[in-house]
Structures are given as structure tokens and as C-alpha cells.
Design an enzyme around this catalytic site. Structure first.
Site, PDB file in Angstrom:
ATOM      1  N   ASP A  50      46.652 192.851  13.113  1.00  0.00           N
ATOM      2  CA  ASP A  50      45.415 192.684  13.690  1.00  0.00           C
ATOM      3  C   ASP A  50      45.157 190.834  13.839  1.00  0.00           C
ATOM      4  O   ASP A  50      46.206 190.582  12.959  1.00  0.00           O
ATOM      5  CB  ASP A  50      44.640 193.403  13.618  1.00  0.00           C
TER       6      ASP A  50
ATOM      7  N   ASP B 182      37.609 197.241  21.459  1.00  0.00           N
ATOM      8  CA  ASP B 182      36.916 197.853  20.440  1.00  0.00           C
ATOM      9  C   ASP B 182      36.249 199.005  20.582  1.00  0.00           C
ATOM     10  O   ASP B 182      35.520 199.028  20.259  1.00  0.00           O
ATOM     11  CB  ASP B 182      37.013 196.583  19.382  1.00  0.00           C
TER      12      ASP B 182
HETATM   13  C1  GLA Z   1      39.124 194.732  14.586  1.00  0.00           C
HETATM   14  C2  GLA Z   1      40.041 196.371  15.172  1.00  0.00           C
HETATM   15  C3  GLA Z   1      39.390 197.421  14.883  1.00  0.00           C
HETATM   16  C4  GLA Z   1      39.686 197.439  13.590  1.00  0.00           C
HETATM   17  C5  GLA Z   1      39.671 196.486  12.265  1.00  0.00           C
HETATM   18  C6  GLA Z   1      39.677 196.701  11.242  1.00  0.00           C
HETATM   19  O1  GLA Z   1      38.097 194.655  14.200  1.00  0.00           O
HETATM   20  O2  GLA Z   1      39.960 195.505  16.789  1.00  0.00           O
HETATM   21  O3  GLA Z   1      40.181 198.541  15.430  1.00  0.00           O
HETATM   22  O4  GLA Z   1      41.032 197.343  13.411  1.00  0.00           O
HETATM   23  O5  GLA Z   1      39.450 195.378  12.901  1.00  0.00           O
HETATM   24  O6  GLA Z   1      38.808 195.891  10.139  1.00  0.00           O
END
Ligand code: GLA
Length: 774
Positions: free
Chosen positions: A476, A544
Site C-alpha cells: 500500500d 477502496d
Molecule cells: C488503504 C487501502 C485499504 C486498506 C487500508 C488499510 O486505505 O486502500 O484497502 O488496506 O489502507 O489501512
């Protein structure tokens, strides 16, 4: 596939030609980019300047046809009469910005021209050829290598530039594009893919007129604001008809795409690293490589263009070991628990997931240090033993015993000021002395320009990977870059690009050491959805936002440039956390299945009947996984704003998704036309049987039942957990020809009467149809 004939360079792919020539003055004139030509036609594409134009500057005195401003060029310089937007701006050894690059020589090679520091498309088959055309500045020993690669089967031409300084004095590059091309016509629309967090990759189209349009990113990554991929399309182009040109960049940092219509209706297009805050000094003997720009063309509409890009990404970009490999069905813990979990909760969820057919369990954020919310502990990758008393290895072993693979989340490029890492190494974070650094999601970015930081990150990741059996990593990156400064670069104009080179170095080391580790990248969803990241990670968390109605836009936008095998798509709970929209489980699956399928929810909140449905969905997905992930992808021209149809086809199987985002009272009858069928073969088309919650009928249900029950009461709620109503199914046998023409669907519910032969879609309803050759 690449030849040099009478000053013409001719590049050929399966269906395309790309042609330019060396002008008598030494510049390269662009002649042609389009469908395959009959040899020797090239002369008709040359500029026909007969008398020049007022105010233009002649490159050769008295010869108006040498006016650079009027020519369709392959690249240009500054200060010699071309007043259009320049692809290159270099402070030359004499302190001026004037550059004049002309033809010197060429070489033709098999395969691609490798790069030492940047991801470059992989050759992967015999039919890839490269051309290097060397240009030299007329005054200084400064050389531009223009590299062209023709990817025969994918119908893609790629371009990039390497500049080398052979002069004793330092030069400073302030702008250098990977590709520039002038096209003779300008009646195009520009299509870009824009948005932001939870609304990535929405397609936007605008007509081009006289002037300059720029699509770019300055956030430090390719960004969710504007994807680096763009399309230029003739006005009447649609999915199956018309001319369009697609352009993308194999790069994950600040990008820049400019389209300019000149005062004589020529269209200049370029892409490359964003010149924003960019300065790159080159001493004698040093070179600078631009990232690779990729171009494709179609005269059969957007679907053909997308199919070329899909083939290209699946064959020449994603890591070899994952090409054409089935991607596992995931359960991700994030939306199930966020930070609030322990080993018992995780294993109980994993057990339920494995019973439903899930193949990979991914533990998301929250497993390390004191990471109980997003204010702390980023950077401290030591396992939180309170949450995971058995350690990562204990959890990973148990997940493997359940028959699933195990995946883990990292955010390696970041640090929270509230962390051990920051306490020990505040100098690892990007910040400027005397300025308070701006935070994003309570975190700072690590300085990847610093080799020590890069080594630290690689070691940290390795120590985790070596301690447990981890098959998958979700990588990420959750904030944009600010306060750009590093003491490890000689010029702060090198910052953004050096960060990306640092990132590529880290990713190369990890992927070389763990070739079988599958990496899914993510940047708050699709904030870094680009060909550079796909070179290391075969799939990307697209957004997301898992609301299927939003995903229809996001996934469709991505589909113009990226194949389904790269688009990670999960089913989550309804009402949806970001839109509060309540959508049927069937639609959540139907949309996600046109990508790499996963589930991201706590199965505790799923009723027995829904669990049964999920099990069936996963079975169906596995049966047709290759069709969904690698099939030829088609978008249908939508008949209105409330309907979308997608199709995937592989060999003798074709799957069509029919999506309705808003129902109309007494809706129209529908006909479905399948694509890509063999005319004389016979096919069976069946809809995938899906049921509907009883509650969808509201109080109408009391009219359908023999006994009187309160439609909103406890008994009905109890029944709804175990019983759903069957939706009408279709089963048709017909020739490819007939199905191409279109078959009539059963009517949708029109407000009166209902039986099991009436289709009920309603708002957000959808249906999958599977056609197989028999
Ligand atoms: C980001 C990612 C999510 C998740 C969160 C965890 O927002 O896009 O899918 O992994 O971080 O903190």
C-alpha cells in the site's frame, strides 16, 4: 517488422504501421500511424508546404518548406522556429536553452532495449523488434537516442528517449518527454480517466480545439486524479467503430501528457515525466533515460484498442511468472475488522471463508506494533503478539492448514511520527528543516532517495517474509508527497523522479528474491494504477470503493487501458460503507467477477442463504475464471445512462453481464446481442440463476403468500434468512449468427403480475449470461 528504406523508417505490427522519415535538414518527419499500408505509399504522407506562411521562421534560409513550425515532427527542440510546445528543455553548455537535434544514425535490434533503472516492457516473444535512431545536437556533443519498439502481436509501438551529455560542461534537463508526435489532423476528442479517492478512473471526454490541453499528476505518484493513460478519438468513434489512438506511460510518478492543436490544425501529442519541479543535471559522460511511452491505434473503435492494450499488458508488462496464471479468490480482512481483530477472530473468519471456496486469506493493516488505528506504528513491522499470540507464522500455518494461501499487508514507503522507526530515525522521513511537514493520513513518506532507507525497507520486508509462509503481499501507499527534499540528491529538481527510481529498486530487489510472491499494489485504492506498478505486481486494488454501482464506472474506466487480470475487485457488505447504497449480493458479485474476485466482509453478518449464494458465486467464478480474468473484453455502447453491458470471451465461452443501475416504470423490452460468436456454430445461452431477497417485494409479498404475515415483521425477517425467491432464468439455443443479431429477453417486472418467468432487476439489478458452443 522494422526497416529503413529511402530515408523512411517503417515499423510494422500485426495490423499497424508507424512511419517517419529523415528530412534533408536532419529532423524526423512523422508520416503515418494507422492500419497496415501497402508498401511504398509513404510519399503521400509527406508535408506539402509550397509557399510557407507569414510569420514562420525558415530553418534553412530561403526555403519555406523547412519551417519547423509547419511540419509534423517526431521530436523537436527549442529556438529554431518551432513554437509549439516543446518535448525537451535543456540548459545547454553555453547557458542557452536552444537545442537542435538532427539525424546521425540508426540501429535495429531484436527484442527490447533493456533499461538499468526503469521498468521496460518485456520482449517475451520473437516478434518484438527495436529501432534506435541517434540524433545529435548541431552545436554540442549531446545525443538523443530515440528508441522505438514494435510489439507485433499486441499492435503496440513504444517509444522512449535517452539523452547523453558528451560535452565537458554540465547540462541541466528541465523537461524531457518520452514521446512526441505531430499528427496531421486535429478533429479529435480527448478522453482521460480522472477522479480521486473512491472515485478513480471515471472516463471524461472533451472536444479538442485550438490550444493546449494537459493531463498530469504532481502528487508524487501517477495519482487517482488523472491516470497517465489517455485516448484521442475521432468524433464519431464508439466501442465498435471509428478511429482512436491510445497512449500510456510505463511510469508511477508525476506524469504529463500534452495535446496541442497548432494554428495550422496539426495536433502535437507528448507524454513523459512531469516537468513540474524537475531539473536533472548531466555531467560529461552521463545519461538520462525517460520512461517508456506506449501507443496503440484502432480504426474499429475503443474495444479493439482496449483489446490491444490488454494483450500488451498481459504479455509484455506483468511479471512473467504470473502471466496467464489464474488469480486466487481472496478474502481480505480490512472491511471485515479494520484494526479490531485478534487471531481467534481472524481464524474464525478464515475458516468460514475456506468453506465457501476462498483460496487466499489476506491479513490487512493492523497486525504490527501498536497499530490499533491509523495514527501510529507505520514502519514498525514487528508482530503485535497481543493480537496474534501465535505470531505471523502461527497464523499463516493455520491458514495454510485450512487449504488457503496467506497474504499480508504492508505500507513500506511510510512512517507515522508516532512510531519507533520515527523515534530512532526521524531523518528517514521526507521533510525540510525549519518547516513543519504536512501530514496525510497521519503519516510521513520515507525518503527513498536515500540508499540507507531503501536497504532498511528491503531488510524489514525480508525479515517478515522469511519468518512465515507468506504467499501474497498487498503493498500500500496511502498519501501524496509534500515537503519534497532529500539531502541525498545533488539537485532538488531530481527529487520526484529519484523517489520513483528508489521505489523501483526496492520492488526489483523484493521481486527478484521472492519470484513466487504475488504482489498486489494499492495506493488508497487506485492512486497508483499504472504500467510501472504492473511491471512488478500483476494486480492492483482498483479502489477502496466496492459499491458495485460505483465500480461499474471505475472498472469500466480502467478497462480502456488495463486488462481484467489486473483489476482487483471485492464484494463487500450492503449498505455500502461509503455510499450507504443497498445493492443485491448478485450485483456485487456480477461486477467484481469482471476482475480478480475477492470478498471483503465479516461473514458473521451474512445470512445462511447469502452464504449459500456466495459459495455458488465462487464456484461459478472458478469454473470460468480464465474467461473472466483473461478473456477478450468488450464494452457495449450503452443505450442510456442506466444500463451497461460487458462481455468477456475466451475460446468457446462468452459471458455477458447486463447491469441496470436504475429501473424504469414499465420498462422497455430488451434484446441481447452477443459479440465474437462464430456465425455458423450453435450456442447455448443460459442465465446464471440468482435469487432475490423476499424483502425486495416489500408489502407486495403478502399478496403472494397463502398465509397473512406482516411483511416487515420478525417472522418475515426470520424467513428471509433462509429463503429467497428465484428470479427468471433464460435458456436459449441458437446459431452464432442469430445471437449476434440478438435474442429477446423475458420481460422485466412491469408493476402488475409476477411469476417465476418474470425478470426482476430493479435498481442496481444485474444478470450474467453464459454462452457456450455446443
Ligand atoms: C488503504 C487501502 C485499504 C486498506 C487500508 C488499510 O486505505 O486502500 O484497502 O488496506 O489502507 O489501512
Amino acid at each position: 517488422m522494422i526497416k529503413f528504406e529511402k530515408s523512411n523508417f517503417i515499423l510494422a505490427t500485426k495490423d499497424l504501421n508507424y512511419i517517419f522519415r529523415v528530412l534533408p535538414t536532419g529532423q524526423l518527419e512523422h508520416l503515418y500511424f494507422g492500419s497496415k499500408l501497402i508498401d511504398q505509399d509513404y510519399e503521400v504522407f509527406q508535408s506539402k508546404i509550397t509557399a510557407g506562411a507569414g510569420s514562420t521562421i525558415e530553418y534553412v534560409e530561403g526555403e519555406h518548406k523547412t519551417a519547423l513550425d509547419l511540419l509534423t515532427l517526431e521530436y523537436s527542440g527549442i529556438g529554431k522556429g518551432d513554437y509549439r510546445i516543446s518535448p525537451i528543455e535543456v540548459k545547454m553548455p553555453d547557458g542557452t536553452f536552444v537545442s537542435d537535434f538532427v539525424y546521425d544514425s540508426y540501429e535495429i535490434h531484436d527484442g527490447v532495449v533493456e533499461s538499468k533503472e526503469l521498468p521496460i516492457s518485456r520482449a517475451n516473444d520473437q516478434k518484438v523488434k527495436s529501432l534506435i535512431v541517434k540524433l545529435i545536437d548541431r552545436k554540442f556533443k549531446i545525443e538523443l537516442k530515440m528508441i522505438y519498439t514494435a510489439f507485433f502481436n499486441s499492435n503496440v509501438i513504444s517509444r522512449r528517449v535517452i539523452i547523453s551529455n558528451g560535452d565537458d560542461k554540465e547540462i541541466v534537463i528541465r523537461k524531457i518527454m518520452s514521446m512526441m508526435v505531430d499528427l496531421p489532423e486535429s478533429d479529435y476528442d480527448l478522453i482521460t480517466f480522472d477522479g480521486g479517492w473512491i472515485k478513480e478512473s471515471h472516463k471524461n471526454k472533451r472536444p479538442l480545439t485550438y490550444g493546449t490541453y494537459i493531463n498530469d499528476s504532481v502528487t508524487g505518484n501517477s495519482s487517482n486524479r488523472h491516470n497517465p493513460g489517455i485516448i484521442l478519438a475521432k468524433k464519431d468513434t464508439h466501442e465498435d467503430y471509428g478511429v482512436c489512438i491510445g497512449i500510456n506511460l510505463v511510469y508511477s510518478g508525476n506524469h504529463y501528457e500534452a495535446v496541442q492543436i497548432s494554428n495550422h490544425g496539426l495536433m502535437r501529442v507528448m507524454n513523459g515525466i512531469n516537468p513540474h519541479c524537475f531539473e536533472w543535471p548531466l555531467k560529461k559522460g552521463q545519461s538520462f533515460e525517460t520512461p517508456e511511452s506506449v501507443l496503440s491505434y484502432s480504426n474499429q473503435g475503443f474495444n479493439t484498442l482496449s483489446q490491444s492494450f490488454h494483450e500488451f499488458v498481459n504479455t509484455h508488462i506483468t511479471p512473467r511468472q504470473f502471466q496467464n496464471v489464474s488469480r486466487p479468490v481472496v478474502l481480505n480482512s480490512w472491511e471485515a475488522f479494520f484494526f479490531d481483530f485478534n487471531q481467534r477472530k481472524l481464524e474464525s473468519l478464515a475458516k468460514k471463508a475456506s468453506k465457501l471456496g476462498v483460496e487466499l486469506f489476506v491479513l490487512d493493516d493492523g497486525w504490527f506494533g501498536s497499530r490499533n488505528d491509523d495514527h501510529q506504528a507505520l514502519g514498525d513491522y514487528d508482530v503485535n503478539r497481543k493480537k496474534l499470540p501465535g505470531g505471523l507464522d502461527g497464523l499463516a500455518n493455520n491458514i495454510h492448514k485450512m487449504g488457503m494461501k496467506f497474504g499480508l499487508w504492508f505500507e513500506p514507503e511510510m512512517v507515522n511520527p508516532k512510531s519507533k522507526l520515527y523515534e530512532n530515525h526521524p531523518e528517514y522521513a521526507i521533510q525540510i528543516e525549519g518547516r513543519k511537514p504536512a501530514l496525510g493520513r497521519n503519516q510521513l513518506v520515507l525518503d527513498l532517495c536515500n540508499k540507507e532507507v531503501r536497504t532498511y525497507i528491503v531488510e524489514q520486508i525480508k525479515s517478515v517474509l522469511n519468518h512465515a509462509q507468506i504467499d501474497f503481499v498487498k503493498w500500500d501507499m496511502n498519501r501524496h508527497i509534500t515537503d519534497m527534499y532529500s539531502s541525498f540528491i545533488p539537485n532538488q529538481g531530481m527529487f520526484f523522479h529519484s523517489y520513483i527510481l528508489g521505489l523501483y529498486e526496492i520492488l526489483s530487489e523484493i521481486t527478484t528474491e521472492y519470484p513466487n510472491l504475488m504482489i498486489e499494489t494499492c495506493s488508497s485504492g487506485g492512486n497508483r494504477y499504472d504500467l510501472g506498478m504492473l511491471y512488478y505486481s500483476p494486480q492492483i486494488w482498483a479502489s477502496d470503493n466496492t459499491d458495485p454501482i460505483e465500480r461499474l464506472e471505475i472498472q469500466e474506466g480502467l478497462s480502456y487501458l488495463y486488462p481484467q487480470s489486473t483489476i482487483s475487485a471485492h464484494v463487500s457488505l450492503a449498505p455500502h460503507a461509503q455510499t450507504l447504497r443497498k445493492t443485491p449480493l448478485s450485483t456485487r458479485f456480477n461486477v467484481a467477477s469482471f476482475g480478480v474476485l475477492g470478498y471483503e466482509l465479516d461473514l458473521k453478518y451474512i445470512s445462511p442463504i447469502e452464504k449459500k449464494e456466495i459459495k455458488k458465486q465462487i464456484e461459478l467464478y472458478k469454473t470460468y475464471r480464465d474467461v473472466f480474468q483473461y478473456g477478450k473484453y468488450y464494452r457495449f455502447n450503452s443505450k442510456d445512462d442506466h444500463h451497461k453491458i460487458w462481455q468477456v470471451s475466451l475460446k468457446d465461452t462468452h459471458i455477458l453481464g447486463n447491469f441496470q443501475t436504475l429501473s424504469n416504470a414499465s420498462p422497455n423490452f430488451e434484446t441481447l446481442k452477443l459479440k465474437d460468436l462464430e456465425q455458423d456454430e450453435t450456442y447455448q445461452v443460459s442465465s446464471y440463476g440468482q435469487s432475490m431477497p423476499i424483502s425486495d417485494f416489500g408489502h407486495l409479498i403478502s399478496h403472494a403468500l397463502p398465509i397473512k404475515i406482516n411483511a416487515y415483521g420478525a417472522i418475515m425477517r426470520m424467513i428471509a434468512k433462509y429463503k429467497q425467491l428465484d428470479n427468471a432464468t433464460e435458456d436459449v439455443i441458437a446459431s452464432g449468427k442469430a445471437l449476434n443479431h440478438g435474442f429477446r429477453l423475458k420481460q422485466q417486472f412491469m408493476g402488475t403480475g409476477y411469476n417465476d418467468q418474470t425478470r426482476i432487476l430493479g435498481d442496481y439489478g444485474s444478470q450474467l449470461y453464459i454462452a457456450k458452443k455446443i
